[in-house]
Motif scaffolding. Structure first.
Motif, PDB file in Angstrom:
ATOM      1  N   PHE A 130       0.787  -1.187  -0.124  1.00 28.72           N
ATOM      2  CA  PHE A 130       0.069  -0.029  -0.103  1.00 28.72           C
ATOM      3  C   PHE A 130       0.871   1.296  -0.181  1.00 28.72           C
ATOM      4  N   THR A 131       0.360   2.320  -0.697  1.00 30.38           N
ATOM      5  CA  THR A 131       0.941   3.577  -0.423  1.00 30.38           C
ATOM      6  C   THR A 131       0.728   4.474   0.679  1.00 30.38           C
ATOM      7  N   ALA A 132       1.357   5.238   1.160  1.00 34.23           N
ATOM      8  CA  ALA A 132       1.187   6.165   2.138  1.00 34.23           C
ATOM      9  C   ALA A 132       1.805   7.447   2.195  1.00 34.23           C
ATOM     10  N   ASP A 133       0.561   8.492   1.755  1.00 30.17           N
ATOM     11  CA  ASP A 133       1.163   9.702   1.405  1.00 30.17           C
ATOM     12  C   ASP A 133       1.161  10.791   2.634  1.00 30.17           C
ATOM     13  N   HIS A 134       2.505  11.252   2.871  1.00 31.56           N
ATOM     14  CA  HIS A 134       2.755  11.982   3.929  1.00 31.56           C
ATOM     15  C   HIS A 134       2.897  13.334   3.796  1.00 31.56           C
ATOM     16  N   GLY A 135       2.484  13.862   2.574  1.00 31.44           N
ATOM     17  CA  GLY A 135       2.499  15.049   2.306  1.00 31.44           C
ATOM     18  C   GLY A 135       3.783  15.603   1.399  1.00 31.44           C
ATOM     19  N   ASP A 136       4.931  15.394   2.022  1.00 30.81           N
ATOM     20  CA  ASP A 136       6.127  15.798   1.560  1.00 30.81           C
ATOM     21  C   ASP A 136       6.670  14.619   0.751  1.00 30.81           C
ATOM     22  N   HIS A 137       6.188  13.497   0.906  1.00 30.00           N
ATOM     23  CA  HIS A 137       6.842  12.191   0.325  1.00 30.00           C
ATOM     24  C   HIS A 137       5.419  11.014   0.297  1.00 30.00           C
ATOM     25  N   VAL A 138       6.207  10.128  -0.412  1.00 32.27           N
ATOM     26  CA  VAL A 138       4.984   8.984  -0.532  1.00 32.27           C
ATOM     27  C   VAL A 138       5.847   7.747  -0.420  1.00 32.27           C
ATOM     28  N   ASP A 139       5.330   6.808   0.561  1.00 33.29           N
ATOM     29  CA  ASP A 139       6.168   5.384   0.600  1.00 33.29           C
ATOM     30  C   ASP A 139       5.032   4.363  -0.024  1.00 33.29           C
ATOM     31  N   LEU A 140       5.926   3.400  -0.536  1.00 30.40           N
ATOM     32  CA  LEU A 140       5.228   2.199  -0.693  1.00 30.40           C
ATOM     33  C   LEU A 140       5.794   1.213   0.246  1.00 30.40           C
ATOM     34  N   HIS A 141       4.720   0.691   0.923  1.00 25.68           N
ATOM     35  CA  HIS A 141       5.005  -0.266   2.208  1.00 25.68           C
ATOM     36  C   HIS A 141       4.535  -1.551   1.894  1.00 25.68           C
ATOM     37  N   ARG A 142       5.405  -2.514   2.458  1.00 27.72           N
ATOM     38  CA  ARG A 142       5.148  -3.947   2.173  1.00 27.72           C
ATOM     39  C   ARG A 142       4.603  -4.650   3.574  1.00 27.72           C
ATOM     40  N   LEU A 143       3.482  -5.131   3.770  1.00 33.29           N
ATOM     41  CA  LEU A 143       3.114  -5.353   5.276  1.00 33.29           C
ATOM     42  C   LEU A 143       3.019  -7.057   5.261  1.00 33.29           C
ATOM     43  N   GLU A 144       3.580  -7.655   5.889  1.00 31.63           N
ATOM     44  CA  GLU A 144       3.375  -9.234   6.194  1.00 31.63           C
ATOM     45  C   GLU A 144       2.419  -9.250   7.628  1.00 31.63           C
ATOM     46  N   ILE A 145       1.218  -9.209   7.256  1.00 34.79           N
ATOM     47  CA  ILE A 145       0.208  -9.017   8.360  1.00 34.79           C
ATOM     48  C   ILE A 145       0.496 -10.243   9.383  1.00 34.79           C
ATOM     49  N   ASP A 146       0.612 -11.543   9.090  1.00 37.30           N
ATOM     50  CA  ASP A 146       0.497 -12.449  10.301  1.00 37.30           C
ATOM     51  C   ASP A 146       1.682 -12.163  11.085  1.00 37.30           C
ATOM     52  N   ALA A 147       3.024 -11.772  10.474  1.00 41.08           N
ATOM     53  CA  ALA A 147       4.413 -11.665  11.160  1.00 41.08           C
ATOM     54  C   ALA A 147       4.188 -10.263  11.626  1.00 41.08           C
ATOM     55  N   GLY A 148       3.557  -9.411  11.399  1.00 39.82           N
ATOM     56  CA  GLY A 148       3.454  -7.778  11.807  1.00 39.82           C
ATOM     57  C   GLY A 148       4.911  -7.042  11.236  1.00 39.82           C
ATOM     58  N   ARG A 149       5.326  -7.441  10.225  1.00 37.22           N
ATOM     59  CA  ARG A 149       6.610  -6.869   9.581  1.00 37.22           C
ATOM     60  C   ARG A 149       6.171  -5.944   8.498  1.00 37.22           C
ATOM     61  N   LEU A 150       6.741  -4.670   8.685  1.00 36.97           N
ATOM     62  CA  LEU A 150       6.583  -3.475   7.883  1.00 36.97           C
ATOM     63  C   LEU A 150       7.842  -2.971   7.472  1.00 36.97           C
ATOM     64  N   THR A 151       7.903  -3.146   6.063  1.00 35.48           N
ATOM     65  CA  THR A 151       9.051  -2.779   5.350  1.00 35.48           C
ATOM     66  C   THR A 151       8.625  -1.424   4.210  1.00 35.48           C
ATOM     67  N   THR A 152       9.534  -0.505   3.987  1.00 33.75           N
ATOM     68  CA  THR A 152       9.498   0.307   2.995  1.00 33.75           C
ATOM     69  C   THR A 152       9.882  -0.073   1.777  1.00 33.75           C
ATOM     70  N   VAL A 153       9.482  -0.272   0.819  1.00 28.40           N
ATOM     71  CA  VAL A 153       9.825  -0.703  -0.576  1.00 28.40           C
ATOM     72  C   VAL A 153      10.436   0.485  -1.342  1.00 28.40           C
ATOM     73  N   ALA A 154       9.653   1.488  -1.369  1.00 23.85           N
ATOM     74  CA  ALA A 154      10.237   2.716  -2.199  1.00 23.85           C
ATOM     75  C   ALA A 154       9.575   3.904  -1.477  1.00 23.85           C
ATOM     76  N   SER A 155      10.332   4.933  -1.616  1.00 24.12           N
ATOM     77  CA  SER A 155       9.738   6.321  -1.389  1.00 24.12           C
ATOM     78  C   SER A 155       9.961   7.404  -2.371  1.00 24.12           C
ATOM     79  N   VAL A 156       9.287   8.419  -2.490  1.00 25.58           N
ATOM     80  CA  VAL A 156       9.789   9.234  -3.454  1.00 25.58           C
ATOM     81  C   VAL A 156       9.081  10.679  -2.982  1.00 25.58           C
ATOM     82  N   ARG A 157       9.872  11.705  -3.222  1.00 24.88           N
ATOM     83  CA  ARG A 157       9.697  12.962  -2.778  1.00 24.88           C
ATOM     84  C   ARG A 157       8.608  13.764  -3.666  1.00 24.88           C
ATOM     85  N   ALA A 158       7.534  14.485  -2.950  1.00 21.16           N
ATOM     86  CA  ALA A 158       6.372  15.074  -3.575  1.00 21.16           C
ATOM     87  C   ALA A 158       7.142  16.072  -4.344  1.00 21.16           C
ATOM     88  N   PRO A 159       6.546  16.650  -5.794  1.00 21.98           N
ATOM     89  CA  PRO A 159       5.298  16.339  -6.214  1.00 21.98           C
ATOM     90  C   PRO A 159       5.146  14.958  -6.748  1.00 21.98           C
TER      91      PRO A 159
END
Length: 180
Positions: free
Chosen positions: A140-169
């Motif tokens: 899923f993507t997470a928009d923080h205003g100044d940047h957007v992250d693409l996250h990967r969440l392994e739900i059962d393990a509770g492991r969240l990693t950031t796959v990519a991040s780009v600066r706005a715009p």
């Protein structure tokens, strides 16, 4: 005033390729006439596409069988913006942007029961449409205003990693995973 659901107009195929949805229309194999199921983006169940979800303009999450029955409200958030089935059809993940400007991401079983919030310690103002990998990890993507992250969440393990991040715009959109 009701918020309109975010849709991306993508084409979605059932796992065995015998049906496809585009927007609010579903086409079945075997020459059957396409069926319009109303406004909004339809989300096919996984893996074979025997049920379909939609997010209404009022933010309700509804479900019905592909070939019949009435729409049933299975909402598990106060307002739904987007939803996706787990690849094994055991659960549904849905997102929303709350009135206070914070993002919500939650998982429930495939009937909208047993709600579990899955977005903790995330400062995003908006969570983009989520998509599962074949192995069950959630992107899923997470928009923080100044940047957007693409996250990967392994739900059962509770492991969240950031796959990519780009600066706005710049932004990240239309995330797709391989079905196999």
């Amino acid at each position: 005033m009701p918020r309109a659901p975010r849709t991306n107009g993508r084409i979605e195929w059932a796992g065995n390729g015998d049906r496809v949805v585009v927007g609010g229309t579903i086409a079945l194999s075997g020459g059957a006439a396409p069926t319009s199921l109303g406004d909004g983006q339809l989300i096919l169940s996984r893996p074979v596409g025997t049920a379909v979800l939609r997010v209404t303009s009022e933010g309700k999450l509804e479900k019905r069988d592909v070939t019949g029955s009435d729409w049933r409200d299975i909402s598990f958030l106060a307002h739904h913006e987007a939803a996706v089935y787990h690849p094994a059809c055991r659960s549904i993940v849905s997102s929303d942007t709350n009135d206070d400007g914070s993002a919500t991401l939650a998982i429930a079983d495939n009937e909208g029961r047993d709600l579990r919030p899955i977005l903790a310690n995330e400062s995003a103002a908006h969570v983009g449409e989520a998509v599962f990998t074949a192995s069950g990890a959630l992107l899923f993507t997470a928009d923080h205003g100044d940047h957007v992250d693409l996250h990967r969440l392994e739900i059962d393990a509770g492991r969240l990693t950031t796959v990519a991040s780009v600066r706005a715009p710049a932004t990240i959109g239309n995330v797709t995973t391989s079905p196999s």
